[in-house]
Write a protein that holds these residues in place. Structure first.
Motif, PDB file in Angstrom:
ATOM      1  N   GLU A   4      13.102  21.998  45.028  1.00 21.81           N
ATOM      2  CA  GLU A   4      13.791  20.832  44.469  1.00 21.81           C
ATOM      3  C   GLU A   4      14.656  20.177  45.561  1.00 21.81           C
ATOM      4  OE1 GLU A   4      17.594  20.270  41.449  1.00 21.81           O
ATOM      5  OE2 GLU A   4      16.722  22.244  41.767  1.00 21.81           O
ATOM      6  N   THR A   5      14.650  18.838  45.599  1.00 22.65           N
ATOM      7  CA  THR A   5      15.522  18.144  46.543  1.00 22.65           C
ATOM      8  C   THR A   5      16.926  18.089  45.959  1.00 22.65           C
ATOM      9  OG1 THR A   5      13.751  16.780  47.438  1.00 22.65           O
ATOM     10  CG2 THR A   5      15.981  15.897  47.623  1.00 22.65           C
ATOM     11  N   VAL A   6      17.916  18.596  46.697  1.00 27.86           N
ATOM     12  CA  VAL A   6      19.291  18.479  46.182  1.00 27.86           C
ATOM     13  C   VAL A   6      19.951  17.208  46.695  1.00 27.86           C
ATOM     14  CG1 VAL A   6      19.859  20.869  45.630  1.00 27.86           C
ATOM     15  CG2 VAL A   6      20.128  20.092  47.959  1.00 27.86           C
ATOM     16  N   LEU A   7      19.651  16.906  47.964  1.00 30.28           N
ATOM     17  CA  LEU A   7      20.334  15.786  48.588  1.00 30.28           C
ATOM     18  C   LEU A   7      19.296  14.801  49.118  1.00 30.28           C
ATOM     19  CD1 LEU A   7      23.054  14.651  49.766  1.00 30.28           C
ATOM     20  CD2 LEU A   7      22.628  16.100  51.749  1.00 30.28           C
ATOM     21  N   SER A  27      17.363   8.166  56.883  1.00 34.00           N
ATOM     22  CA  SER A  27      16.866   8.778  55.658  1.00 34.00           C
ATOM     23  C   SER A  27      16.591  10.249  55.906  1.00 34.00           C
ATOM     24  CB  SER A  27      15.553   8.125  55.218  1.00 34.00           C
ATOM     25  OG  SER A  27      15.752   6.766  54.934  1.00 34.00           O
ATOM     26  N   LEU A  28      16.967  11.072  54.949  1.00 35.06           N
ATOM     27  CA  LEU A  28      16.609  12.482  55.037  1.00 35.06           C
ATOM     28  C   LEU A  28      16.700  13.126  53.662  1.00 35.06           C
ATOM     29  CD1 LEU A  28      19.443  14.509  55.162  1.00 35.06           C
ATOM     30  CD2 LEU A  28      19.675  13.141  57.218  1.00 35.06           C
ATOM     31  N   THR A  29      15.950  14.196  53.480  1.00 41.82           N
ATOM     32  CA  THR A  29      16.061  14.934  52.229  1.00 41.82           C
ATOM     33  C   THR A  29      16.353  16.398  52.537  1.00 41.82           C
ATOM     34  OG1 THR A  29      13.702  15.400  52.160  1.00 41.82           O
ATOM     35  CG2 THR A  29      14.429  13.450  50.986  1.00 41.82           C
ATOM     36  N   VAL A  30      17.146  16.994  51.669  1.00 43.15           N
ATOM     37  CA  VAL A  30      17.529  18.389  51.855  1.00 43.15           C
ATOM     38  C   VAL A  30      17.072  19.182  50.634  1.00 43.15           C
ATOM     39  CG1 VAL A  30      19.493  19.970  52.095  1.00 43.15           C
ATOM     40  CG2 VAL A  30      19.507  17.774  53.308  1.00 43.15           C
ATOM     41  N   PRO A  31      16.141  20.130  50.844  1.00 40.24           N
ATOM     42  CA  PRO A  31      15.673  20.937  49.711  1.00 40.24           C
ATOM     43  C   PRO A  31      16.655  22.042  49.353  1.00 40.24           C
ATOM     44  CG  PRO A  31      14.554  21.619  51.710  1.00 40.24           C
ATOM     45  CD  PRO A  31      15.468  20.490  52.099  1.00 40.24           C
ATOM     46  N   LYS A  32      16.690  22.373  48.089  1.00 43.76           N
ATOM     47  CA  LYS A  32      17.573  23.436  47.616  1.00 43.76           C
ATOM     48  C   LYS A  32      17.221  24.756  48.290  1.00 43.76           C
ATOM     49  CE  LYS A  32      19.342  25.523  43.386  1.00 43.76           C
ATOM     50  NZ  LYS A  32      20.744  25.422  43.826  1.00 43.76           N
ATOM     51  N   GLY A  33      18.252  25.427  48.777  1.00 42.35           N
ATOM     52  CA  GLY A  33      18.056  26.755  49.350  1.00 42.35           C
ATOM     53  C   GLY A  33      17.564  26.784  50.780  1.00 42.35           C
ATOM     54  N   GLY A  34      17.406  25.604  51.401  1.00 42.71           N
ATOM     55  CA  GLY A  34      16.896  25.590  52.770  1.00 42.71           C
ATOM     56  C   GLY A  34      17.994  25.446  53.808  1.00 42.71           C
ATOM     57  N   ILE A  35      17.591  25.579  55.076  1.00 41.11           N
ATOM     58  CA  ILE A  35      18.484  25.229  56.195  1.00 41.11           C
ATOM     59  C   ILE A  35      17.844  24.035  56.888  1.00 41.11           C
ATOM     60  CG2 ILE A  35      19.537  25.955  58.373  1.00 41.11           C
ATOM     61  CD1 ILE A  35      19.424  28.828  57.473  1.00 41.11           C
ATOM     62  N   GLU A 194      20.312  33.026  52.772  1.00 43.12           N
ATOM     63  CA  GLU A 194      19.306  33.832  52.068  1.00 43.12           C
ATOM     64  C   GLU A 194      19.893  34.609  50.899  1.00 43.12           C
ATOM     65  OE1 GLU A 194      17.578  36.163  55.184  1.00 43.12           O
ATOM     66  OE2 GLU A 194      16.306  34.508  55.879  1.00 43.12           O
ATOM     67  N   GLU A 195      21.071  35.193  51.115  1.00 40.92           N
ATOM     68  CA  GLU A 195      21.619  36.107  50.098  1.00 40.92           C
ATOM     69  C   GLU A 195      22.420  35.380  49.018  1.00 40.92           C
ATOM     70  OE1 GLU A 195      21.858  39.409  53.618  1.00 40.92           O
ATOM     71  OE2 GLU A 195      23.700  38.947  52.526  1.00 40.92           O
ATOM     72  N   GLN A 196      23.114  34.329  49.401  1.00 45.31           N
ATOM     73  CA  GLN A 196      23.937  33.606  48.412  1.00 45.31           C
ATOM     74  C   GLN A 196      23.203  32.365  47.900  1.00 45.31           C
ATOM     75  OE1 GLN A 196      26.901  35.029  47.523  1.00 45.31           O
ATOM     76  NE2 GLN A 196      26.447  36.613  49.028  1.00 45.31           N
ATOM     77  N   GLY A 197      22.058  32.048  48.497  1.00 40.21           N
ATOM     78  CA  GLY A 197      21.293  30.874  48.072  1.00 40.21           C
ATOM     79  C   GLY A 197      21.989  29.560  48.377  1.00 40.21           C
ATOM     80  N   VAL A 198      22.899  29.565  49.350  1.00 42.14           N
ATOM     81  CA  VAL A 198      23.616  28.338  49.698  1.00 42.14           C
ATOM     82  C   VAL A 198      22.713  27.441  50.556  1.00 42.14           C
ATOM     83  CG1 VAL A 198      25.644  27.379  50.867  1.00 42.14           C
ATOM     84  CG2 VAL A 198      25.838  29.537  49.628  1.00 42.14           C
ATOM     85  N   THR A 199      22.588  26.195  50.162  1.00 38.85           N
ATOM     86  CA  THR A 199      21.817  25.211  50.914  1.00 38.85           C
ATOM     87  C   THR A 199      22.651  24.761  52.118  1.00 38.85           C
ATOM     88  OG1 THR A 199      20.789  24.449  48.876  1.00 38.85           O
ATOM     89  CG2 THR A 199      20.730  22.920  50.743  1.00 38.85           C
TER      90      THR A 199
END
Ligand code: ATP
Length: 248
Positions: A4-7, A27-35, A194-199
Motif C-alpha cells: 500500500e502507498t502511504v505517502l 513526484s515520489l511514492t512511499v510504500p508502507k513498510g519500505g525504506i 523490519e521489526e517495528q514495521g516503521v516506514t
C-alpha cells in the motif's frame, strides 16, 4: 502483491521567500513498510522535500506552490508539523537537533509528549528504544549536548520512535559520522524498519550506503527527480556508478 502507498507526492513545486524556486515538480511514492531513499548532491532539494512533507517548510518561509502531498490519500501539503506528527509522520532533522541541556532520557521522553496511551506504554517504548540503542541506556543521565555526534544521532532517532510513528523522515543520518558508525546506524534503522514495521523515507548524500539499505531510490538533481528505481537496479546502473557511487 504491491504494498500500500502511504505517502504520495505529486509534482510539487516549492518556493522559498516567494521567489526562490527550489523544487521544480518532484513526484515520489512511499510504500508502507519500505525504506525509500532520496539521493542527490548538496542542494539538490532532499531536505526541502522532507520538510514539505513534514510541514516544517513554513518556518523557513518556504511554500508548496504546486502539486499535492497525500498521506493515506489525505492532502497534507498545508498541514503544520504538529498535525503531521499526529497522523504518524515524524521528521528527524539533519544535524541531529537534540535539546542540549536535557539528558538523553529527557530528550527521548519529549518525543512522547503527544501520546495519550499512558505511562506504562511510554516506558515500554523507552525500553524498546534502549534495546535498539544500548549506548543510549548507558548515557541516559548524561546531558545530550555533551554526548558524541553518533549518540546525538541515535537520540534523535530514538526521540522520533517515542512518538510511535508510522513513518519516519530521516534527513542525512550519515552526516559527520565515521564510516563504521554510519554502517551501525543504518543497520539499526533497518532493524527498526523490519521489526517495528516503521516506514522510512531517508535523504542521503552517501549513495553507497543508502542504496545498500534502501529498497527503492529516487535521485534528485536541481530540484527534479532524474532517475528512480529499485535500489538493486540503481546500484548497477552505469550512470549511478559513475556519478554517484564513486563519490561516497
Ligand atoms: P543538503 O544535503 O545540503 O541539505 P539538499 O539536497 O537537502 O542538500 P536543500 O537543503 O533542500 O538541498 O536545498 C535545496 C536548495 O534550496 C539549495 O539551493 C538551498 O540553498 C535552497 N534553500 C534551502 N533552504 C532555503 C531557505 N530557507 N531559503 C532559501 N533557500 C533555501
Amino acid at each position: 502483491v504491491r504494498a500500500e502507498t502511504v505517502l504520495d507526492v505529486k509534482n510539487i513545486e516549492v518556493i522559498y521567500n516567494h521567489v526562490i524556486l527550489v523544487l521544480k515538480g518532484v513526484s515520489l511514492t512511499v510504500p508502507k513498510g519500505g525504506i525509500t531513499a532520496l539521493l542527490g548532491g548538496n542542494g539538490a532539494g532532499k531536505t526541502t522535500t522532507l520538510k514539505a512533507i513534514s510541514g516544517l517548510l513554513a518556518s523557513e518561509r518556504g511554500e508548496v506552490t504546486k502539486g499535492s502531498i497525500k498521506y493515506h490519500g489525505e492532502p497534507i501539503h498545508h498541514a503544520d508539523p504538529a498535525e503531521t506528527v499526529k497522523r504518524g509522520v515524524v521528521q528527524v532533522m539533519e544535524g541531529r537537533h537534540c535539546f542540549e541541556h536535557l539528558t538523553v532520557e529527557e530528550n527521548l521522553l519529549t518525543g512522547a509528549y503527544t501520546r495519550k496511551d499512558g505511562n506504562a506504554a511510554i516506558q515500554a517504548d523507552l525500553e524498546m528504544v534502549y534495546g535498539y540503542f544500548p549506548r543510549l541506556k548507558e548515557r541516559r543521565k548524561s546531558q545530550a549536548g555533551y554526548t558524541s555526534g553518533g549518540e546525538q544521532q541515535m537520540t534523535a532517532i530514538g526521540r522520533a520512535l517515542m512518538s510511535k510513528p508510522e513513518t519516519i523522515l530521516l534527513d542525512e543520518p550519515s552526516m559527520g559520522l565515521a564510516p563504521q558508525l554510519v554502517e551501525q546506524i543504518f543497520e539499526i534503522v533497518k532493524s527498526i524498519n523490519e521489526e517495528q514495521g516503521v516506514t522510512i523515507l531517508l535523504a542521503e548524500q552517501n549513495t553507497n550506503v543508502a542504496l545498500r539499505f534502501a529498497h527503492y531510490g529516487y535521485i534528485l538533481e536541481s530540484g527534479r527527480v532524474v532517475m528512480d528505481g529499485p535500489a538493486a537496479e540503481l546500484r548497477e546502473n552505469p550512470d549511478v556508478k559513475e556519478f554517484y557511487l564513486g563519490m561516497s
